[in-house]
Write a protein that holds these residues in place. Structure first.
Motif: not given
Length: 270
Positions: A112-113, A115-116, A118
């Motif tokens: 998640d980190y 993908q956050t 971007g």
């Protein structure tokens, strides 16, 4: 003549009675043996049943004891894990983030980190090294870090800092599978290259462990710069920066290098 016949008849009768007596005795003897054998069989069956019950009892007793031992071991492990977690949290709360120790960070949080941020995952390049997705990449970091007792989030976030979330752009390139600038001394020196993603990750984690502790490696050394590190000089992430390290040693010369990594770790945990 009549007397002779009477005598013969008497002899025949006596002989018949004798034969009958012998047969009666013989039958009684056979019957006794059969009865004795039947009694012996019943006795043997009873003894076998008792023995079987005893064996079952002992087996169940052993199983119960084994179950209790396993239960006790699990309880001890749970207590030790809880104790280690509390100790780790206390150390972090004191203002320093240890490189070694248990971690509550999960693979999903690492994914998640990334993908956050971007940023695109360099699938084409890293697939050649065995990490076709960010999920596989993060799992490798987690497993390799745990194998050496290093906190997974420390190694992973260091990589995000060093490579700009796997975008590179410095002296090293993604094809080298060098995720933390090992051997990049500046001036265009590309640093070390590794045969695959996992080996590159392992080398980085072993290098972190060299700074964090004097304890030996758990696995075979793949970090060819491991021997050059003064062991145990940076047990905390904050001390990885040479400017913040009490001995002036560390991973990098940049200002607040270790503190930046700690800040990023806290961002990942939010």
């Amino acid at each position: 003549m009549a007397r002779q016949n009477e005598r013969k008849m008497k002899l025949y009768m006596e002989a018949g009675l004798a034969v009958l007596l012998v047969l009666t005795i013989a039958l009684a003897s056979v019957s006794g043996r059969l009865s004795s054998q039947a009694h012996e069989k019943d006795k043997n069956k009873q003894e076998a049943a008792v023995q079987g019950e005893a064996e079952v009892y002992e087996k169940n007793k052993g199983n119960d004891q084994e179950k209790n031992e396993v239960k006790d071991q699990r309880e001890n492990n749970a207590q030790n894990t809880a104790g280690n977690a509390e100790e780790s949290q206390e150390t972090i709360a004191d203002g320093q983030y240890p490189i070694m120790g248990n971690s509550r960070v999960t693979v999903d949080e690492m994914v998640d980190y990334f993908q956050t941020a971007g940023k695109p995952y360099p699938k084409e390049a890293l697939s050649k090294g065995g990490a076709e997705s960010i999920e596989v990449f993060c799992r490798m970091y987690y497993d390799e870090a745990v194998a050496e007792g290093v906190r997974p989030e420390v190694a992973f976030v260091q990589t995000m800092k060093e490579t700009g979330f796997l975008q590179y752009g410095g002296d090293a390139s993604v094809e080298q599978f060098n995720f933390a600038g090992l051997g990049t001394t500046g001036g265009g020196v590309p640093g070390n290259s590794y045969p695959d993603v996992r080996t590159g990750i392992r080398a980085q984690i072993q290098h972190l462990k060299a700074y964090a502790t004097a304890d030996p490696l758990n696995g075979k050394c793949v970090d060819d710069r491991y021997e050059y590190v003064k062991k145990g000089t940076a047990p905390y992430v904050e001390w990885l920066g040479q400017q913040e390290n009490p001995e002036g040693l560390g991973w990098a010369t940049g200002d607040n290098y270790g503190y930046d990594i700690v800040r990023m770790i806290h961002d990942m945990k939010k």
